[in-house]
Design a protein around this motif. Sequence first.
Motif, PDB file in Angstrom:
ATOM      1  N   LYS B 296     -50.711 -25.762  21.466  1.00 51.35           N
ATOM      2  CA  LYS B 296     -49.133 -25.505  21.500  1.00 51.35           C
ATOM      3  C   LYS B 296     -48.672 -25.819  22.492  1.00 51.35           C
ATOM      4  CE  LYS B 296     -49.785 -21.810  18.336  1.00 51.35           C
ATOM      5  NZ  LYS B 296     -50.145 -20.231  18.399  1.00 51.35           N
ATOM      6  N   GLN B 299     -45.049 -26.802  21.898  1.00 53.95           N
ATOM      7  CA  GLN B 299     -44.407 -25.835  21.930  1.00 53.95           C
ATOM      8  C   GLN B 299     -43.848 -25.214  23.047  1.00 53.95           C
ATOM      9  OE1 GLN B 299     -44.098 -23.450  18.473  1.00 53.95           O
ATOM     10  NE2 GLN B 299     -44.645 -25.319  17.147  1.00 53.95           N
ATOM     11  N   ILE B 302     -41.036 -27.147  24.649  1.00 56.31           N
ATOM     12  CA  ILE B 302     -39.869 -26.955  24.209  1.00 56.31           C
ATOM     13  C   ILE B 302     -39.378 -25.630  24.365  1.00 56.31           C
ATOM     14  CG2 ILE B 302     -38.857 -26.547  21.881  1.00 56.31           C
ATOM     15  CD1 ILE B 302     -40.903 -28.110  20.531  1.00 56.31           C
ATOM     16  N   MET B 303     -40.168 -24.550  24.620  1.00 55.75           N
ATOM     17  CA  MET B 303     -39.574 -23.518  25.054  1.00 55.75           C
ATOM     18  C   MET B 303     -39.157 -23.225  26.661  1.00 55.75           C
ATOM     19  SD  MET B 303     -41.663 -20.329  23.538  1.00 55.75           S
ATOM     20  CE  MET B 303     -43.523 -20.751  24.041  1.00 55.75           C
ATOM     21  N   ARG B 304     -39.699 -24.272  27.409  1.00 56.10           N
ATOM     22  CA  ARG B 304     -39.338 -24.411  28.660  1.00 56.10           C
ATOM     23  C   ARG B 304     -38.109 -25.243  28.793  1.00 56.10           C
ATOM     24  NH1 ARG B 304     -44.049 -26.819  31.967  1.00 56.10           N
ATOM     25  NH2 ARG B 304     -42.512 -26.484  33.758  1.00 56.10           N
ATOM     26  N   ALA B 305     -37.982 -26.212  27.799  1.00 55.75           N
ATOM     27  CA  ALA B 305     -36.748 -26.953  27.810  1.00 55.75           C
ATOM     28  C   ALA B 305     -35.284 -26.132  27.512  1.00 55.75           C
ATOM     29  CB  ALA B 305     -36.983 -28.209  26.826  1.00 55.75           C
ATOM     30  N   LEU B 306     -35.752 -25.243  26.449  1.00 53.59           N
ATOM     31  CA  LEU B 306     -34.559 -24.204  25.945  1.00 53.59           C
ATOM     32  C   LEU B 306     -34.368 -23.247  27.231  1.00 53.59           C
ATOM     33  CD1 LEU B 306     -35.843 -23.580  22.370  1.00 53.59           C
ATOM     34  CD2 LEU B 306     -34.163 -25.406  23.219  1.00 53.59           C
ATOM     35  N   VAL B 308     -36.663 -20.872  28.360  1.00 55.86           N
ATOM     36  CA  VAL B 308     -37.412 -19.756  28.316  1.00 55.86           C
ATOM     37  C   VAL B 308     -38.456 -19.930  30.109  1.00 55.86           C
ATOM     38  CG1 VAL B 308     -39.579 -18.452  27.436  1.00 55.86           C
ATOM     39  CG2 VAL B 308     -37.382 -19.854  26.135  1.00 55.86           C
ATOM     40  N   MET B 392     -42.802 -30.682  32.380  1.00 54.85           N
ATOM     41  CA  MET B 392     -42.310 -30.198  30.979  1.00 54.85           C
ATOM     42  C   MET B 392     -42.225 -31.307  29.837  1.00 54.85           C
ATOM     43  SD  MET B 392     -38.320 -28.740  30.475  1.00 54.85           S
ATOM     44  CE  MET B 392     -38.422 -28.003  32.236  1.00 54.85           C
ATOM     45  N   LEU B 393     -41.799 -32.507  30.306  1.00 56.64           N
ATOM     46  CA  LEU B 393     -41.695 -33.544  29.590  1.00 56.64           C
ATOM     47  C   LEU B 393     -43.058 -33.970  28.865  1.00 56.64           C
ATOM     48  CD1 LEU B 393     -39.167 -35.871  31.613  1.00 56.64           C
ATOM     49  CD2 LEU B 393     -38.853 -34.474  29.255  1.00 56.64           C
ATOM     50  N   ILE B 396     -43.980 -31.460  26.497  1.00 57.02           N
ATOM     51  CA  ILE B 396     -43.295 -31.861  24.865  1.00 57.02           C
ATOM     52  C   ILE B 396     -43.727 -32.706  24.115  1.00 57.02           C
ATOM     53  CG2 ILE B 396     -40.908 -32.387  23.806  1.00 57.02           C
ATOM     54  CD1 ILE B 396     -39.666 -30.951  26.299  1.00 57.02           C
ATOM     55  N   ARG B 397     -44.152 -33.910  25.080  1.00 55.56           N
ATOM     56  CA  ARG B 397     -44.989 -34.977  24.166  1.00 55.56           C
ATOM     57  C   ARG B 397     -46.306 -34.801  23.925  1.00 55.56           C
ATOM     58  NH1 ARG B 397     -42.922 -38.183  29.086  1.00 55.56           N
ATOM     59  NH2 ARG B 397     -40.627 -38.566  28.581  1.00 55.56           N
TER      60      ARG B 397
END
Lengths: 227, 399
Positions: B296, B299, B302-306, B308, B392-393, B396-397
């Motif tokens: 995961k 995911q 993504i949460m960190r990018a948003l 969270v 983080m990137l 995501i990748r």
Amino acid sequence: MSLEPIISVTDLYKTYVTDEVKVEALKGVCLDIARGDFFIITGRNGSGKSTLLHQLGLLDRPTSGALILNGQDVNTMSEKERAAIRVRELGYIFQEYALMAELTALENVMLPAMMTRPMAECRASAKDFLERVGVSHRMYNLPRQCSGGEQQKIAIARSLVNGPAVIFADEPTANLDSIAAQEIMKLFRSLNEDESHTIVMITHEQDETTYASKLLNLADGQVESNA
Amino acid sequence: MPEWRIPFFLIFRHLRRGSKWTLALIIFLMAIAFVNMVFASSLFNGIIATSNANVIETYAGNITIYPNAKDDFIARTDKELTKIRAVDGVKAATAHYQLPAASMKFKNIKSTFRLIAIDPSNEIQVTNISQKLISGRYLEANDSDGILLGAQVTGNEEAATRSFKGIKVGDIVKVTLQNNTEKNFIVRGIFYSNYIEADYQTFTTIKAMQDVAPYLRNQASSILVTVDTPGTEPKVIDGLKARGVNGDIHPWQDSAGLMKDVTKSFVSIDVILSLVATLIAAVTIFIVIFVDITDKRSQIGIMRALGVRPYLIHAVYVLQSVVYSVAGVLLGAAMFFGLLVPYFVSHPFALPMGNAHLVVNVGNFVLRAETILWVAIFSGLIPAVMVTRINMLDEIRGK
């Protein structure tokens, strides 16, 4: 449209070091993005488009240079402060939609709002945005039950839910067919023109650059043209 | 703090919509890890409990009273028995009169075993030898030449040397005492208590004793006492002393002999096995959570990018680990109490110290459940912290 810059970048450098090999992805980029701009970044593969977008969207830190967002120097901020800005002021749309697989469309859109607002308000707001982007019929569906175009619209609704100052979109139509891509671009235009959202978008598609109020072309990590 | 809803929100959805097979497999693994931790400990508890019960029920009672160091016997045994039975917490008492048997002879086999004279009606209130007969019958008070033999004496169990192999009910055993008095005893019954010390004993009646050693009347070699409530031995011993009972008073633990050392060894083995089981559980849970988190990573990115924050992502996985481990402990407990305990009650482990089944010590059980919980929390937290430290990137990748 206002000319007040919401993002101001001066002399931005980003260097990656992988296996002792240095790659200079951005070399002294300078730009201003005004509030209400539809700012499109183009360039060939490896030109530094995504790297620039990640710096502007606070997903990564530049090696050097200044980045002022909404009047704040975000490079000197802690990760906690940057995360707070990402929640409150920025929205993201990724090429691969980047939705949470175990959450419904409604829950995906609610998630960023849950950081700051009461549950009922999050739910109402998420419903409202799903309706506005035209996928309210998919509200209780999981991402895998939606088409690519629908998933991207859900991602757009998610990027809008906290009322961001800037929306960042990284090749949002790359995985869509031409009809779905056109719908997404019209949606962006509507968000920009009707609701005055500032949009910063990367694209490879020449015909999508016609939507831009400002167009930046990158080549080899440097600004080739900025119009 | 509205953001604290996010971990609960995500976990609830994960449990509802994640792969049911994966969830079931993870919980099953947790349950197995828990059963593995509880099983050895319960088996050792069972062996110790069986051994202790055998010492009490077939050999020593809850309390054994021996003659004082300067005496050979407990004088005026009947009076002492009356005093003992009047003490609070005493359920019953019986006197053992050990005959000074120089030898016993069956056919051509000559050997020596403890021969104890008893009052059968008192004895059955203290020991359960009367329920352990494998042939014949128990002694009766007016029996003047009957003898009961333990299974080790009859050679039914191979451990005994010079045993009366082949002896059966109705056969004659010739007993010669130290003063050369001889008496033929008829085998009335053979008992098998499954406790080796008890099975080396032979019993006769006080009436038979009076024929060969009348001087032992009212001169017991020991008195066995049972208490109303197990565990109250120290208090009852205080009562016996306060009542002025004549003798050297010991709790049953002092009669456990060899079993005391065995018990100590079991405790040490249990600690080692528990540590190994905890390590296995920790590694298992860590791998399960780590694979789940690795799966995961995108995911999480993504949460960190948003926006969270990492501590909320850590909380998601800690909470997930807590759910897995609590469910695993509950399933493990159900498997343990629903399948293993009943199975080993009907198919006990046959051991020299008795038939052992699984005995759960509530404190140990709770401690092991807590251990699984903490192991799961750290096994969830560590990979979550590791993953949220990645760029983080890259997350995501999915890199």
